[in-house]
Write an enzyme that holds these catalytic residues in place. Structure first.
Site, PDB file in Angstrom:
ATOM      1  N   CYS A 272       0.828  -0.966   0.064  1.00  0.00           N
ATOM      2  CA  CYS A 272       0.040  -0.012  -0.117  1.00  0.00           C
ATOM      3  C   CYS A 272       0.941   1.281  -0.010  1.00  0.00           C
ATOM      4  O   CYS A 272       1.150   1.994   1.038  1.00  0.00           O
ATOM      5  CB  CYS A 272      -0.766  -0.007   1.261  1.00  0.00           C
ATOM      6  SG  CYS A 272      -2.307  -1.126   1.303  1.00  0.00           S
ATOM      7  N   GLY A 276       4.142   7.234  -0.874  1.00  0.00           N
ATOM      8  CA  GLY A 276       5.353   6.779  -1.131  1.00  0.00           C
ATOM      9  C   GLY A 276       6.832   7.115  -0.152  1.00  0.00           C
ATOM     10  O   GLY A 276       7.646   6.783  -0.455  1.00  0.00           O
ATOM     11  N   LYS A 278       7.413   5.741   2.808  1.00  0.00           N
ATOM     12  CA  LYS A 278       7.959   4.474   3.003  1.00  0.00           C
ATOM     13  C   LYS A 278       8.814   3.791   1.915  1.00  0.00           C
ATOM     14  O   LYS A 278       9.949   3.057   2.118  1.00  0.00           O
ATOM     15  CB  LYS A 278       6.966   3.485   3.893  1.00  0.00           C
ATOM     16  CG  LYS A 278       6.332   4.191   5.156  1.00  0.00           C
ATOM     17  CD  LYS A 278       5.456   3.136   5.603  1.00  0.00           C
ATOM     18  CE  LYS A 278       4.790   4.114   6.814  1.00  0.00           C
ATOM     19  NZ  LYS A 278       3.873   5.213   6.272  1.00  0.00           N
ATOM     20  N   ASP A 293      -0.047  -0.118  -5.229  1.00  0.00           N
ATOM     21  CA  ASP A 293      -1.073   0.672  -4.695  1.00  0.00           C
ATOM     22  C   ASP A 293      -2.193   0.611  -5.649  1.00  0.00           C
ATOM     23  O   ASP A 293      -2.155   0.648  -6.958  1.00  0.00           O
ATOM     24  CB  ASP A 293      -0.765   1.988  -4.325  1.00  0.00           C
ATOM     25  CG  ASP A 293      -1.733   2.741  -3.307  1.00  0.00           C
ATOM     26  OD1 ASP A 293      -1.284   2.970  -2.294  1.00  0.00           O
ATOM     27  OD2 ASP A 293      -2.969   3.037  -3.764  1.00  0.00           O
ATOM     28  N   CYS A 388      -1.704   4.027  10.902  1.00  0.00           N
ATOM     29  CA  CYS A 388      -1.377   5.116  11.730  1.00  0.00           C
ATOM     30  C   CYS A 388      -2.949   5.420  12.360  1.00  0.00           C
ATOM     31  O   CYS A 388      -3.386   6.607  12.316  1.00  0.00           O
ATOM     32  CB  CYS A 388      -0.996   6.411  10.603  1.00  0.00           C
ATOM     33  SG  CYS A 388      -2.412   6.383   9.143  1.00  0.00           S
TER      34      CYS A 388
HETATM   35  C1  SAM Z   1      -1.979   4.614   4.744  1.00  0.00           C
HETATM   36  S1  SAM Z   1      -1.929   4.855   2.839  1.00  0.00           S
HETATM   37  C2  SAM Z   1      -0.222   4.368   2.500  1.00  0.00           C
HETATM   38  C3  SAM Z   1       0.802   5.517   2.809  1.00  0.00           C
HETATM   39  C4  SAM Z   1       2.117   5.119   2.125  1.00  0.00           C
HETATM   40  N1  SAM Z   1       2.653   3.983   2.672  1.00  0.00           N
HETATM   41  C5  SAM Z   1       3.241   5.922   2.295  1.00  0.00           C
HETATM   42  O1  SAM Z   1       4.332   5.719   3.405  1.00  0.00           O
HETATM   43  O2  SAM Z   1       3.229   7.004   1.823  1.00  0.00           O
HETATM   44  C6  SAM Z   1      -2.825   3.368   2.288  1.00  0.00           C
HETATM   45  C7  SAM Z   1      -2.556   3.122   0.889  1.00  0.00           C
HETATM   46  O3  SAM Z   1      -3.276   1.972   0.453  1.00  0.00           O
HETATM   47  C8  SAM Z   1      -4.034   2.161  -0.747  1.00  0.00           C
HETATM   48  N2  SAM Z   1      -4.934   0.877  -0.735  1.00  0.00           N
HETATM   49  C9  SAM Z   1      -6.237   0.730  -0.393  1.00  0.00           C
HETATM   50  N3  SAM Z   1      -6.775  -0.458  -0.582  1.00  0.00           N
HETATM   51  C10 SAM Z   1      -5.724  -1.067  -1.234  1.00  0.00           C
HETATM   52  C11 SAM Z   1      -5.812  -2.420  -1.702  1.00  0.00           C
HETATM   53  N4  SAM Z   1      -6.787  -3.124  -1.808  1.00  0.00           N
HETATM   54  N5  SAM Z   1      -4.643  -2.892  -2.514  1.00  0.00           N
HETATM   55  C12 SAM Z   1      -3.609  -1.676  -2.509  1.00  0.00           C
HETATM   56  N6  SAM Z   1      -3.584  -0.532  -2.008  1.00  0.00           N
HETATM   57  C13 SAM Z   1      -4.754  -0.134  -1.422  1.00  0.00           C
HETATM   58  C14 SAM Z   1      -4.542   3.551  -0.614  1.00  0.00           C
HETATM   59  O4  SAM Z   1      -4.650   3.913  -2.126  1.00  0.00           O
HETATM   60  C15 SAM Z   1      -3.312   4.338  -0.019  1.00  0.00           C
HETATM   61  O5  SAM Z   1      -2.493   4.768  -0.990  1.00  0.00           O
END
Ligand code: SAM
Length: 457
Positions: A272, A276, A278, A293, A388
C-alpha cells in the site's frame, strides 16, 4: 464567570509544561492584519467542508473561494481552518457562554474563524474582529447579525475566553474509546497533543548527513535520524529539496520501514505504497523494491518523489489482493488503509470525519490485505504491518487474529532504540504502539501501530 484557575486547570498547565518546548512559532501573527476578508471567507469554507466528512477538506481546496486566492492568503485560510479544527470544542465552549441561543451556522462559522485567529494564530484582535464584521455584512442573510458578531468578539477580547478543556476538542465517541483503551491520563495527554500544530519532519537518504540538513533548515536531529524543523511554507523552496536528499515524513511514519531492515541485494514489496514515504526509505536501502497501490492518482506523487530523489522501484497499479504475479519477497511492508486517527496533529479533520462504523469497516479491509501480504512473504522472510490508527481493532486485535490463523508466522519483538521509536511505545508482545503524546520533549509524533512478523523457514 470565575477566572480563578481550578485544580484541573493547574493540572493541565502542568501537563502543558511537561510537553516540553512550545511548538514552532505560529506563522501569520504579523501578516494577518494585511490579509483580507476573502481569506477569512475561504477559511470558513474549508472548515465547514472538513466538518462535512472524509475528503471534504481536500475537495474544498479546489473550490473557487479558496483556489482563487493569492498563495499567502490561501496559506493563511488553511492555517485558520486547521487551527479552528484543532480547537473547535474550546472555541464552541467560549462562544456558547456568550450566545443566548444558537445563531445560524454561517454566523457561528464567522465567530469560530475569528476566535481561531486570536486564540491560536495570535492575529491582533482588531484585525480578526473587523474582518469578521465585514464578512457578516456582505451577505443579506448574515447582515442582521453583524452587531452580534461585533459584540460577542469584543466581549471575549475584553473579558478573556474563560476556562476551556482540551478534551472538548475531541468528539465524544473518540474520547470514550481512548479513555477505555489508554486510561484517563492517556486520554488527557492525547487531548493536549491534539491542540498543537506539529513541526515538519524530514527523512534522509542514508548517505546524507542529518546534522548538515538540520543546520540548513534550522532543525534538530531526532533519535532515529529524522530531522525536525519549525520552518513553514512550501518545502520545494527549501535548501536541498532539488538535490533529492530528503523527503517530508513524520518521525513515526519512518519507523515501520526501519523495522523491516531491508538490505542491498534483497527483494521487498510495499503493498500500500502511495504516496510513497516508506517506499523511498525501502528503495534507499539498495534492495529491489516493488511499490504497489490500487490508486494510480496517489502513485503519481510516488513516481515524482522517486524521480526527485534519484531512487528506483517497480511501480504497480492494482489492488494487492488481485495482483496477478506469483513473486514472493524477502520483506513485505503493509501500511494498510485505516481510520488514520493517529494523524490528528497533521490532519485534525480526521477526528471529525471518522465515524464509529469506519473502524469495523476498515478492520475488514486490513484483515483481507494482511492475508494477501502474508502470501507474498518467502519462507524465512518477514512482514511488517502498520497503521496510523490509535484504534486497537486496527492494530493489536488485527495481529492477534492473524497469528491465530497463520501458524507459519511468529512475532519478532522490536527494539525501539534501533528503529527510532519512543522506548515507551514497546508493548508486552514486542509490537510498537506509538502515541502522539509520546516524545513530548521533542513536540510529539504521529500515532502508529507497528508489528514485525517472521515467516518460519
Ligand atoms: C496509509 S496509505 C499508504 C501510505 C504510504 N505507505 C506512505 O508511506 O506514503 C494506504 C494506501 O493503501 C492504498 N490501498 C487501499 N486499498 C488497497 C488495496 N486493496 N490494495 C492496494 N492498495 C490499497 C490506498 O490507495 C493508500 O494509498
Amino acid at each position: 464567570m470565575s477566572r480563578a484557575p481550578s485544580s484541573a486547570a493547574r493540572g493541565r498547565r502542568k501537563a502543558d509544561k511537561a510537553r516540553g518546548p512550545k511548538p514552532p512559532r505560529q506563522a501569520f501573527r504579523d501578516e494577518a492584519a494585511d490579509i483580507g476578508v476573502e481569506a477569512r471567507l475561504a477559511a470558513g469554507v474549508l472548515l465547514n467542508a472538513a466538518l462535512e466528512g472524509r475528503g471534504g477538506l481536500d475537495a474544498a481546496l479546489s473550490f473557487r473561494e479558496v483556489a482563487s486566492l493569492p498563495g499567502p492568503d490561501r496559506a493563511f485560510a488553511r492555517a485558520v481552518a486547521m487551527a479552528a479544527l484543532r480547537r473547535l470544542g474550546e472555541i464552541d465552549q467560549i462562544l456558547d457562554r456568550k450566545l443566548q441561543k444558537g445563531p445560524p451556522l454561517a454566523i457561528r462559522t464567522i465567530l469560530r474563524i475569528a476566535l481561531a485567529q486570536t486564540m491560536v494564530l495570535e492575529t491582533p484582535a482588531f484585525a480578526a474582529v473587523s474582518t469578521a464584521v465585514k464578512l457578516a455584512e456582505r451577505d443579506p442573510k448574515t447582515r442582521p447579525y453583524k452587531n452580534l458578531v461585533n459584540a460577542v468578539l469584543r466581549g471575549i477580547d475584553r473579558e478573556g475566553p474563560g476556562l476551556t478543556t482540551a478534551e472538548s476538542n475531541l468528539p465524544d465517541w473518540i474520547s470514550a474509546r481512548w479513555r477505555a483503551t489508554y486510561g484517563e491520563a492517556g486520554l488527557a495527554a492525547l487531548a493536549l497533543a491534539a491542540r498543537e500544530e506539529p513541526a515538519t519532519d524530514l527523512s534522509l537518504k542514508p548517505d546524507v548527513d542529518p546534522a548538515a540538513v538540520a543546520a540548513e533548515v534550522e532543525g534538530e536531529v531526532l533519535p532515529g535520524g529524522t530531522v525536525r524543523t519549525g520552518r513553514r511554507g512550501d518545502v520545494a523552496g527549501w535548501p536541498g529539496f532539488e538535490d533529492g536528499g530528503w523527503w517530508v515524513q513524520d518521525a513515526a511514519a519512518a519507523v515501520p520501514a526501519r523495522l523491516l531492515a531491508l538490505k542491498a541485494g534483497e527483494t521487498g514489496a510495499d503493498l500500500c505504497a502511495a504516496p510513497g514515504g516508506k517506499t523511498l526509505q525501502l528503495a534507499a536501502s539498495g534492495a529491489d523494491i516493488v511499490a504497489l497501490d490500487r490508486s494510480d492518482t496517489r502513485l503519481k506523487r510516488l513516481r515524482a518523489n522517486l524521480e526527485r530523489t534519484h531512487l528506483t522501484a517497480e511501480v504497480v497499479v492494482t489492488p494487492a489482493e488481485d495482483w496477478e504475479d506469483d513473486r514472493q519477497f524477502d520483506a513485505v511492508l503493509l501500511d494498510a488503509p485505516c481510520t488514520a486517527t493517529g494523524t490528528f496533529r497533521r490532519n485534525p479533520e480526521v477526528l471529525r470525519a471518522t465515524k464509529p462504523a469506519d473502524v469495523a469497516k476498515l478492520a475488514d479491509v486490513q484483515h483481507r490485505l494482511l492475508d494477501a501480504a502474508a502470501d507474498r512473504v518467502k519462507p524465512g522472510g518477514r512482514l511488517v504491518y502498520c497503521v496510523c490508527s490509535l484504534e486497537r481493532e486496527e492494530g493489536e486485535t488485527q495481529i492477534i487474529a492473524f497469528l491465530r490463523r497463520n501458524a507459519a508466522f511468529t512475532t519478532t519483538p522490536a527494539d525501539p532504540a534501533a528503529v527510532g521509536a519512543p522506548a515507551e511505545a514497546l508493548t508486552p508482545e514486542g509490537w510498537l504502539r506509538i502515541l502522539p503524546s509520546m516524545w513530548a520533549e521533542h513536540g510529539g509524533l504521529d500515532g502508529f501501530f507497528v508489528a514485525r512478523l517472521d515467516r518460519v523457514a
